[in-house]
Design a protein around this motif. Structure first.
Motif, PDB file in Angstrom:
ATOM      1  N   CYS A 195      -2.376 -11.462   0.106  1.00 55.11           N
ATOM      2  CA  CYS A 195      -3.606 -10.470  -0.111  1.00 55.11           C
ATOM      3  C   CYS A 195      -3.160  -9.796  -1.358  1.00 55.11           C
ATOM      4  N   SER A 196      -4.363  -9.455  -1.917  1.00 54.86           N
ATOM      5  CA  SER A 196      -4.174  -8.284  -2.998  1.00 54.86           C
ATOM      6  C   SER A 196      -4.405  -7.025  -2.428  1.00 54.86           C
ATOM      7  N   LEU A 197      -4.068  -5.878  -3.064  1.00 55.55           N
ATOM      8  CA  LEU A 197      -4.281  -4.671  -2.454  1.00 55.55           C
ATOM      9  C   LEU A 197      -5.680  -4.242  -2.760  1.00 55.55           C
ATOM     10  N   THR A 198      -6.244  -3.565  -1.790  1.00 55.71           N
ATOM     11  CA  THR A 198      -7.629  -3.158  -1.750  1.00 55.71           C
ATOM     12  C   THR A 198      -8.127  -2.037  -2.809  1.00 55.71           C
ATOM     13  N   PRO A 199      -9.145  -1.861  -3.075  1.00 58.46           N
ATOM     14  CA  PRO A 199      -9.372  -0.904  -4.348  1.00 58.46           C
ATOM     15  C   PRO A 199      -9.541   0.440  -3.681  1.00 58.46           C
ATOM     16  N   MET A 200      -8.277   0.955  -3.133  1.00 55.89           N
ATOM     17  CA  MET A 200      -8.423   2.218  -2.604  1.00 55.89           C
ATOM     18  C   MET A 200      -8.809   3.435  -3.457  1.00 55.89           C
ATOM     19  N   PRO A 201      -9.938   4.086  -2.979  1.00 57.39           N
ATOM     20  CA  PRO A 201     -10.401   5.357  -3.963  1.00 57.39           C
ATOM     21  C   PRO A 201      -9.233   6.306  -4.304  1.00 57.39           C
ATOM     22  N   ILE A 202      -8.285   6.475  -3.692  1.00 57.61           N
ATOM     23  CA  ILE A 202      -7.215   7.318  -3.935  1.00 57.61           C
ATOM     24  C   ILE A 202      -6.157   6.886  -5.072  1.00 57.61           C
ATOM     25  N   LEU A 207      -8.775  -9.145  -2.695  1.00 57.02           N
ATOM     26  CA  LEU A 207      -9.917  -8.444  -1.797  1.00 57.02           C
ATOM     27  C   LEU A 207     -10.734  -7.170  -2.652  1.00 57.02           C
ATOM     28  N   VAL A 208     -10.411  -7.258  -3.793  1.00 59.12           N
ATOM     29  CA  VAL A 208     -11.082  -6.404  -4.928  1.00 59.12           C
ATOM     30  C   VAL A 208     -12.482  -6.636  -5.162  1.00 59.12           C
ATOM     31  N   GLY A 209     -12.861  -7.665  -5.298  1.00 58.32           N
ATOM     32  CA  GLY A 209     -14.097  -8.378  -5.423  1.00 58.32           C
ATOM     33  C   GLY A 209     -14.912  -8.078  -4.309  1.00 58.32           C
ATOM     34  N   PRO A 210     -14.632  -8.413  -3.154  1.00 59.55           N
ATOM     35  CA  PRO A 210     -15.527  -8.389  -1.777  1.00 59.55           C
ATOM     36  C   PRO A 210     -15.576  -6.896  -1.603  1.00 59.55           C
ATOM     37  N   PHE A 211     -14.476  -6.119  -1.775  1.00 61.84           N
ATOM     38  CA  PHE A 211     -14.837  -4.564  -1.455  1.00 61.84           C
ATOM     39  C   PHE A 211     -15.915  -3.896  -2.405  1.00 61.84           C
ATOM     40  N   THR A 256       0.741  -1.028  -0.018  1.00 65.89           N
ATOM     41  CA  THR A 256      -0.175   0.067   0.023  1.00 65.89           C
ATOM     42  C   THR A 256       0.857   1.342   0.049  1.00 65.89           C
ATOM     43  N   ASN A 257       1.963   1.122   0.975  1.00 64.11           N
ATOM     44  CA  ASN A 257       2.827   2.420   1.150  1.00 64.11           C
ATOM     45  C   ASN A 257       3.543   2.803  -0.322  1.00 64.11           C
ATOM     46  N   ASN A 258       4.029   1.560  -0.841  1.00 62.11           N
ATOM     47  CA  ASN A 258       4.531   1.400  -1.974  1.00 62.11           C
ATOM     48  C   ASN A 258       4.038   2.136  -3.119  1.00 62.11           C
ATOM     49  N   LEU A 259       2.778   1.820  -3.241  1.00 66.71           N
ATOM     50  CA  LEU A 259       1.873   2.179  -4.426  1.00 66.71           C
ATOM     51  C   LEU A 259       1.629   3.881  -4.154  1.00 66.71           C
ATOM     52  N   LEU A 260       1.270   4.112  -2.834  1.00 63.46           N
ATOM     53  CA  LEU A 260       1.060   5.517  -2.573  1.00 63.46           C
ATOM     54  C   LEU A 260       2.198   6.616  -2.705  1.00 63.46           C
TER      55      LEU A 260
END
Length: 179
Positions: free
Chosen positions: A95-102, A130-134, A62-66
């Motif tokens: 785990c996949s990354l979550t579909p963060m709106p940002i 986690l993308v599908g469930p979110f 997550t932090n890498n992507l941000l």
């Protein structure tokens, strides 16, 4: 009770796993602000501190992507292989990354495709999407999955993630896990 070692960043660290995963004894080794390369650097210490988990869950990037660092999935290749060598029979959950709106959806899709490849080339490793469930269970206004920063998980986000983990653990340990 399943002993689950969870490695990752603030999303792991800030989870109330006792509440959300009552059927698991979670060893929470999340560190807020951590990048994937930092997790990789501390991996051997974590393995020494927890020599016998029933399963290991890894959530990082997550932090890498941000920060705009899109090449971190390559680090997972060696990290997952080290986990496999040290825990030869232990199921690994990536785990996949979550579909963060940002973050642009195509960036998350690209990274998650690479993480799928890492999971499929690592023996006894499950990719937890986690993308599908979110997308299915978090509604922006009535049941948001994220806090106002659009990165960290809301209570609903943790419920959805824990549900996905619980389902995965039930499949891995059908006779032992009661989520």
């Amino acid at each position: 009770m399943i002993k689950l070692l969870m490695l990752g960043d603030s999303l792991v660290e800030w989870g109330d796993w006792e509440k959300h995963l009552p059927g698991a004894a979670v060893i929470n080794r999340g560190i807020a602000g951590e990048m994937t390369e930092e997790l990789s650097a501390r991996l051997m210490d974590e393995i020494e501190d927890c020599p016998d988990p029933d399963a290991v869950l890894v959530q990082s990037g997550t932090n890498n992507l941000l920060m705009g660092y899109m090449f971190f999935p390559a680090i997972f290749t060696t990290m997952m292989q080290r986990l496999r060598l040290c825990y030869p029979q232990t199921p690994l959950i990536l785990c996949s990354l979550t579909p963060m709106p940002i973050v642009a959806p195509q960036e998350i899709e690209q990274v998650n495709r690479e993480l799928v490849q890492v999971a499929t080339t690592t023996e006894n490793c499950v990719f937890l999407d986690l993308v599908g469930p979110f997308n299915e269970q978090c509604l922006p206004i009535t049941q948001p999955g994220f806090l106002a920063d659009q990165v960290h998980l809301s209570t609903r986000g943790y419920q959805v993630w824990a549900g996905a983990i619980s389902h995965c653990l039930t499949e891995l340990f059908p006779k032992r896990y009661r989520g």
